[in-house]
Design a protein around this motif. Structure first.
Motif, short mmCIF file in Angstrom:
data_model
loop_
_atom_site.label_atom_id
_atom_site.label_comp_id
_atom_site.label_asym_id
_atom_site.label_seq_id
_atom_site.Cartn_x
_atom_site.Cartn_y
_atom_site.Cartn_z
N ALA A 9 81.95 -33.59 -12.99
CA ALA A 9 81.21 -32.42 -12.54
C ALA A 9 80.16 -32.02 -13.57
O ALA A 9 79.03 -31.68 -13.22
CB ALA A 9 82.17 -31.26 -12.27
N HIS A 12 77.32 -34.81 -13.75
CA HIS A 12 76.42 -34.81 -12.59
C HIS A 12 75.81 -33.43 -12.31
O HIS A 12 75.09 -33.27 -11.33
CB HIS A 12 77.15 -35.32 -11.35
N VAL A 14 76.96 -30.60 -11.15
CA VAL A 14 77.22 -30.11 -9.78
C VAL A 14 77.10 -28.59 -9.71
O VAL A 14 77.34 -27.88 -10.68
CB VAL A 14 78.60 -30.57 -9.26
#
Length: 55
Positions: A9, A12, A14
């Motif tokens: 997470a 990336h 997110v």
């Protein structure tokens, strides 16, 4: 597993984590733990949990 999800997470970047849960309570959670709970504790990202339907 929770650490891998939290790291991914972050890597990336997110916006929101969506985590499925079996909705175990009491002894089941105590014995088996909760990956979703551990991910939310390790990650500073917003998260939502969705209870999986019982088969």
């Amino acid at each position: 597993m929770a650490e891998v999800i939290a790291q991914a997470a972050e890597r990336h970047d997110v916006d929101l984590l969506c985590l499925g849960t079996h909705g175990r309570g009491g002894v089941g959670r105590l014995v088996l733990g909760s990956v979703a709970r551990r991910v939310m504790a390790r990650s500073g990202r917003p998260a939502v949990t969705v209870q999986m339907p019982r088969a």
